[in-house]
Design an enzyme around this catalytic site. Structure first.
Site, mmCIF file in Angstrom:
data_model
loop_
_atom_site.group_PDB
_atom_site.id
_atom_site.type_symbol
_atom_site.label_atom_id
_atom_site.label_comp_id
_atom_site.label_asym_id
_atom_site.label_seq_id
_atom_site.Cartn_x
_atom_site.Cartn_y
_atom_site.Cartn_z
ATOM 1 N N LYS A 299 1.198 33.297 12.830
ATOM 2 C CA LYS A 299 2.419 34.681 13.198
ATOM 3 C C LYS A 299 1.143 35.366 14.113
ATOM 4 C CE LYS A 299 5.158 33.771 9.673
ATOM 5 N NZ LYS A 299 5.293 33.544 7.774
ATOM 6 N N VAL B 212 16.430 28.758 6.313
ATOM 7 C CA VAL B 212 17.338 29.618 7.408
ATOM 8 C C VAL B 212 18.314 29.265 7.861
ATOM 9 C CG1 VAL B 212 16.114 31.066 9.704
ATOM 10 C CG2 VAL B 212 14.577 29.911 7.681
ATOM 11 N N LYS C 260 7.478 29.584 13.714
ATOM 12 C CA LYS C 260 6.537 30.016 14.601
ATOM 13 C C LYS C 260 5.697 29.096 14.779
ATOM 14 C CE LYS C 260 7.298 29.516 10.297
ATOM 15 N NZ LYS C 260 7.589 31.054 8.990
HETATM 16 N N1 HSE Z 1 6.564 30.284 4.695
HETATM 17 C C1 HSE Z 1 6.276 31.647 5.271
HETATM 18 C C2 HSE Z 1 6.608 32.288 4.359
HETATM 19 C C3 HSE Z 1 8.170 31.349 5.385
HETATM 20 O O1 HSE Z 1 6.205 32.243 3.097
HETATM 21 O O2 HSE Z 1 5.881 33.712 4.644
HETATM 22 C C4 HSE Z 1 9.110 32.914 6.941
HETATM 23 O O3 HSE Z 1 7.596 32.342 7.865
#
Ligand code: HSE
Length: 398
Positions: free
Chosen positions: A199, A12, A99
């Protein structure tokens, strides 16, 4: 020239540097002056395009008056938490895709940001490139949010899609997701449902206005999903997907959990495949609203980070306030939620019916029976199934 710093140069972080460079003209037009990455904090120096920007000394960022926004893409909690606090204390805006940090410490970091009159923004932490947190807190602000659910992990959705479409083995599909930069550094967090869990906690915090602790939320991943169940479900008009789900309960209480679900193919979320994520928000005025897009990957996630950077720079001090109460009581165990359940047992329809009463048989062969129960609390379904030889069991999204 507006200067920013990036902490952590993984997938990222690198994406953020690339987006700032590739879309420089567009960003400059919107901000009224150019934006540039001045410093990149790394643990180990390495050769490459950003070598000249690298430092391993956080103080170079904190004490640099030219740096106005810090993008934290370190991941995890310890170092990221320390540096985020110190950057906010130093009066820098902080933007993140982290997150885990937001789910665990977001409330505290938002309070610190407010005290220092800067922003702590984390649109990229949920849904990668999908705008979801801003719409939830701003565009839907006139609603009481009753439920949020979604496919929130690109890696597991990619793995399931590859396994189903091409018959790829789990390990190969995971390797592909890692090569594409979707997976976490330790993909256990993806596969075991913890990433989805973090999340859904962030979504629940914002939707219901009070802390939902990731430690309290039951999280089940994709390891128990077999191609046999996927096939039985498909023939009966369902898809099996890993969902994060958060609901407002009576009296303002709330619940959240992560688990695979059978989803009827008429529900558009059942068709969400590959790295795509989708989030459904139920507002009491809007009804269901669905957000869809790429939930992981370098550039989609970086897009959300850079948009947050731009928002920090454009916002007046009186920016719309986001946050939630740190009080975490009011959370209820999702075992009390009622839904139909799918079971595959080593046993007959008669045994299924003896345990559950009326059942809808989806498949019966080779001494196995796959069936749907009537609506039951999850806790009760587990109790009734206790005497059976259960090979698989999932909730149905009703
Ligand atoms: N590892 C996470 C996914 C990355 O595969 O969604 C994005 O948050």
């Amino acid at each position: 020239m507006i200067q920013i710093a990036i902490m952590g140069l993984g997938t990222v972080g690198t994406g953020v540097a690339k987006v700032v460079e590739a879309n420089a003209a567009q960003i400059s037009r919107k901000l009224g002056e150019p934006l540039a990455v001045k410093t990149v904090l790394v643990r180990h120096f390495r050769e490459g395009a950003y070598r000249h920007l690298m430092t391993d000394d956080f103080e170079k960022i904190a004490s640099d008056p030219e740096i106005r926004v810090v993008v934290e893409t370190i991941g995890g909690v310890e170092a990221a938490y320390e540096y985020t606090k110190r950057a906010l204390m130093a009066g820098k805006h902080v933007v993140t895709a982290n997150k885990q940090l937001v789910a665990e410490k977001g409330c505290e970091l938002l309070a610190l940001a407010k005290a220092k009159n800067v922003n702590y923004l984390f649109e990229a932490s949920v849904g990668g490139g999908i705008p979801i947190l801003h719409p939830l807190t701003q565009c839907m602000a006139a609603n009481r949010i009753d439920e949020v659910y979604g496919i929130l992990n690109g890696t597991t959705n990619y793995i399931l899609t590859r396994m189903i479409r091409t018959g790829a083995g789990f390990a190969d599909a995971l390797k592909e997701a890692q090569e594409k930069g979707y997976a976490e550094a330790d993909p256990t967090a993806d596969v075991e449902g913890h990433d989805t869990g973090r999340k859904i906690c962030i979504l629940a915090d914002l939707a219901f206005g009070a802390q939902v602790d990731p430690g309290a939320v039951p999280m089940e991943g994709i390891t128990k999903i077999s191609l046999r169940d996927v096939e039985i479900a498909r023939k009966a008009g369902y898809r099996i997907k890993l969902l994060g789900r958060a609901l407002r309960l009576e009296g303002g209480r709330r619940t959240a959990y992560v688990a695979p679900h059978l989803i009827a193919e008429e529900n558009p979320i059942s068709g969400v495949e590959d790295v795509f994520n989708a989030v459904v928000v139920k507002g009491n005025a809007t009804g269901e609203v669905m957000f869809y897009g790429k939930g992981a990957g370098e550039l989609p996630t970086a897009s959300a980070c850079v948009a947050d950077v731009m928002e920090c720079l454009q916002a007046s001090p009186a920016r719309e306030e986001i946050g939630w109460s740190p009080v975490s009581d009011g959370y209820e165990d999702p075992a009390k939620l009622v839904s139909r359940h799918y079971f595959r047992i080593a046993g007959s329809e008669a045994e299924a019916a003896a345990a559950f009463g009326t059942v809808e048989v989806l498949a019966a062969e080779g001494g196995e029976t796959a069936f749907l129960t009537e609506g039951l609390k999850a806790g009760e379904a587990a109790e009734r199934a206790a005497g059976l030889q259960v090979l698989a069991g999932f909730r149905v999204l009703d």
